[in-house]
Design a protein around this motif. Structure first.
Motif, short mmCIF file in Angstrom:
data_model
loop_
_atom_site.label_atom_id
_atom_site.label_comp_id
_atom_site.label_asym_id
_atom_site.label_seq_id
_atom_site.Cartn_x
_atom_site.Cartn_y
_atom_site.Cartn_z
N PHE A 130 0.82 -1.19 0.00
CA PHE A 130 0.00 0.00 0.00
C PHE A 130 0.86 1.25 0.00
O PHE A 130 1.90 1.31 0.68
CB PHE A 130 -0.93 0.01 1.22
CG PHE A 130 -2.01 -1.02 1.14
CD1 PHE A 130 -3.20 -0.74 0.50
CD2 PHE A 130 -1.83 -2.28 1.70
CE1 PHE A 130 -4.21 -1.69 0.42
CE2 PHE A 130 -2.83 -3.23 1.63
CZ PHE A 130 -4.02 -2.94 0.98
N ALA A 131 0.42 2.24 -0.75
CA ALA A 131 1.11 3.52 -0.80
C ALA A 131 0.54 4.45 0.26
O ALA A 131 -0.63 4.34 0.63
CB ALA A 131 0.96 4.16 -2.18
N TYR B 156 3.57 1.02 9.63
CA TYR B 156 2.36 1.25 8.86
C TYR B 156 2.54 2.41 7.88
O TYR B 156 3.46 3.22 8.01
CB TYR B 156 1.18 1.59 9.79
CG TYR B 156 0.54 0.40 10.44
CD1 TYR B 156 -0.60 -0.19 9.91
CD2 TYR B 156 1.08 -0.16 11.60
CE1 TYR B 156 -1.21 -1.29 10.51
CE2 TYR B 156 0.49 -1.26 12.21
CZ TYR B 156 -0.66 -1.81 11.65
OH TYR B 156 -1.24 -2.90 12.25
N VAL B 157 1.61 2.50 6.91
CA VAL B 157 1.46 3.69 6.09
C VAL B 157 0.03 4.19 6.26
O VAL B 157 -0.89 3.41 6.52
CB VAL B 157 1.75 3.43 4.59
CG1 VAL B 157 3.21 3.06 4.39
CG2 VAL B 157 0.84 2.36 4.03
N ASP B 158 -0.16 5.49 6.12
CA ASP B 158 -1.47 6.12 6.22
C ASP B 158 -2.14 6.04 4.85
O ASP B 158 -1.68 6.65 3.89
CB ASP B 158 -1.32 7.57 6.67
CG ASP B 158 -2.64 8.26 6.95
OD1 ASP B 158 -3.65 7.87 6.35
OD2 ASP B 158 -2.67 9.22 7.75
N THR B 159 -3.24 5.31 4.75
CA THR B 159 -3.92 5.09 3.47
C THR B 159 -5.19 5.93 3.32
O THR B 159 -6.00 5.69 2.43
CB THR B 159 -4.30 3.61 3.31
OG1 THR B 159 -5.20 3.24 4.37
CG2 THR B 159 -3.08 2.71 3.34
N THR B 160 -5.34 6.94 4.16
CA THR B 160 -6.57 7.73 4.16
C THR B 160 -6.88 8.31 2.78
O THR B 160 -8.04 8.34 2.36
CB THR B 160 -6.47 8.88 5.18
OG1 THR B 160 -6.10 8.34 6.45
CG2 THR B 160 -7.77 9.65 5.30
N SER B 161 -5.86 8.76 2.08
CA SER B 161 -6.06 9.42 0.79
C SER B 161 -5.67 8.53 -0.39
O SER B 161 -5.34 9.04 -1.47
CB SER B 161 -5.27 10.74 0.75
OG SER B 161 -5.73 11.61 1.77
N VAL B 162 -5.72 7.22 -0.21
CA VAL B 162 -5.35 6.32 -1.29
C VAL B 162 -6.34 6.46 -2.45
O VAL B 162 -7.48 6.88 -2.27
CB VAL B 162 -5.30 4.86 -0.78
CG1 VAL B 162 -6.70 4.30 -0.61
CG2 VAL B 162 -4.45 3.97 -1.66
N ASN B 163 -5.90 6.13 -3.64
CA ASN B 163 -6.73 6.16 -4.85
C ASN B 163 -8.04 5.40 -4.62
O ASN B 163 -8.04 4.19 -4.40
CB ASN B 163 -5.94 5.53 -6.00
CG ASN B 163 -6.62 5.64 -7.34
OD1 ASN B 163 -7.78 6.02 -7.45
ND2 ASN B 163 -5.88 5.31 -8.39
N ALA B 164 -9.17 6.11 -4.68
CA ALA B 164 -10.47 5.48 -4.42
C ALA B 164 -11.27 5.24 -5.69
O ALA B 164 -12.44 4.85 -5.61
CB ALA B 164 -11.28 6.36 -3.46
#
Length: 455
Positions: free
Chosen positions: A302-303, A311-319
């Protein structure tokens, strides 16, 4: 959108499913309470005694889930008698991003399918669609063999269509490794370029491709966008002020750059003050490999901005890969209002609600689950419940009601693969079972003491 499975079929092995063999009949994680709650559970209009004991027990299990390694969890239980339990817990390292509250907005993932199915069945009740309609009637030339695939088959995952999320190109966007924005038509094309899994109507296999097609059918039948249909037919009438569908094109975020900023900051803008947006997390590239199912493409990760604890923060991942299959944003309170209204018959006539609750068996790894039309029947240790689960990067959710719709439960978690380690999975399952049993007013099952080993 993510589908829990302990032993994926070969067609599923490239997909980021939950390898939670010992957990996930329902799933949760951990989050610190809001500043106002001072890290404690909150019981609204509750009575002393049993209600307080249940609340305290759930709070302890939520904290145990956090201590076992989950980044964050929200629990909401409404027993239908004026007693609402709300709990939020989070790992200390997540607080710099956001202090979690039980009222936060959350990506609901495949719970979206229940709303989409509700819209479709409303159109059936209005004689604008029929469950026996072939998909070819509404989407000519879009799906091979479309004359043999009916809307019912799309709704209950018996179409045999390949799940587009397993396509390597889509998977890169789903995990945020690729910023390409996908349209619904492109997602279907990614699914149908793979061979179908079986002849239409002969078996069951969960496929997000089905619900992208249903979203397009609903738009074609009405001339309105799917987001407008959900607002007009569900969110508006039920006064769900924090429930909306992420757009199918454009930025791939909630509503463009303004909402992207809102998701990062946790605050609304203008005169509308929405609840904050919960942050989601997944294990980083150095830690996620052992947690992925066999057959997942090499390099899958995950980016997102790096965080401590691996961990990485995925809140703004490509939706953009979600839409009708998993693009709804909501809150635990809003979703309880929706699911309660649905099961109690406020959104569908009796004939269509009966169709929705007519189920088929799911895969053999889910003997306690059956799938209806966008709705799951789940047998738990304390009784049978109705609802759905959902997973998109950084967010897992379980939302259920009793058979009457008067009692509701939500467990919202700020990770997917952070729940895979056995200790975390076991803590998660104990919390979910306890929340469902509390909703049904049954004794909370005894749970073994957590292992002292690290997860």
């Amino acid at each position: 959108m993510l589908r829990k499975t302990a032993h994926p079929r070969p067609a599923r092995q490239a997909y980021l499913t939950l390898a939670l063999a010992v957990a996930l009949t329902g799933t949760l994680t951990a989050c610190e309470a809001s500043a106002a709650a001072q890290g404690t559970a909150r019981t609204q209009a509750g009575r002393p005694g049993a209600a307080t004991a249940h609340s305290d027990r759930l709070a302890a299990l939520a904290q145990q889930d956090v201590d076992a390694g989950a980044p964050g969890v929200v629990v909401r239980v409404d027993k239908g008698a004026g007693q609402v339990i709300e709990i939020a817990r989070q790992a200390p390292w997540t607080r710099a991003d956001h202090v979690l509250s039980a009222s936060d907005r959350f990506r609901m993932g495949s719970n979206t399918k229940t709303m989409v199915a509700t819209v479709v069945l409303q159109l059936v009740a209005e004689n604008r669609l029929r469950l026996t309609d072939p998909v070819e009637k509404w989407l000519p030339g879009v799906i091979p063999n479309g004359n043999a695939i009916t809307l019912r088959m799309l709704l209950n995952h018996t179409s045999g269509l390949f799940n587009y999320t397993y396509d390597p190109a889509v998977l890169k966007a789903f995990t945020g490794q690729d910023t390409r924005q996908w349209t619904p038509t492109e997602l279907i094309a990614a699914g149908v370029r793979h061979d179908p899994l079986f002849a239409p109507g002969t078996d069951y296999s969960y496929s997000n491709t089905n619900y992208i097609a249903l979203g397009l059918v609903a738009e074609k039948a009405t001339g309105d966008s799917l987001g407008e249909l959900i607002q007009q037919r569900i969110a508006g009438p039920l006064h769900l002020k924090n429930t909306y569908l992420v757009p199918d094109t454009g930025t791939g975020t909630e509503t463009g750059s303004e909402a992207e900023s809102e998701a990062r900051s946790g605050s609304g803008s203008g005169s509308l003050k929405r609840p904050a947006f919960a942050h989601g997390y997944e294990p980083d590239a150095a830690h996620i490999g052992p947690l992925l199912p066999p057959g997942t493409p090499a390099g899958t990760a995950f980016a997102g901005p790096a965080r401590s604890a691996g961990y990485v923060d995925t809140t703004s991942v490509n939706a953009s890969t979600q839409w009708a299959a998993g693009g709804i944003v909501s809150t635990a309170q809003d979703w309880a209002r929706f699911s309660g209204a649905l099961i109690s018959g406020k959104l569908l006539p009796p004939a269509q609600l009966k169709e929705m609750r007519t189920t088929v068996a799911e895969e053999s790894e889910f003997p306690n689950r059956r799938y209806g039309l966008g709705l799951e029947q789940v047998v738990t240790p304390c009784g049978t419940v109705w609802g759905h689960s959902g997973q998109v990067p950084g967010y897992s959710s379980e939302n259920y009601t009793d058979a009457t719709g008067r009692r509701t439960v939500s467990v919202l978690t700020s990770t997917i693969f952070g729940l895979v380690p056995p200790r975390t999975a076991a803590a998660n399952q104990a919390l979910v079972d306890a929340a469902v049993c509390t909703m049904l007013d049954k004794p909370i099952p005894a749970t073994p003491a957590p292992s002292p080993t690290t997860s």
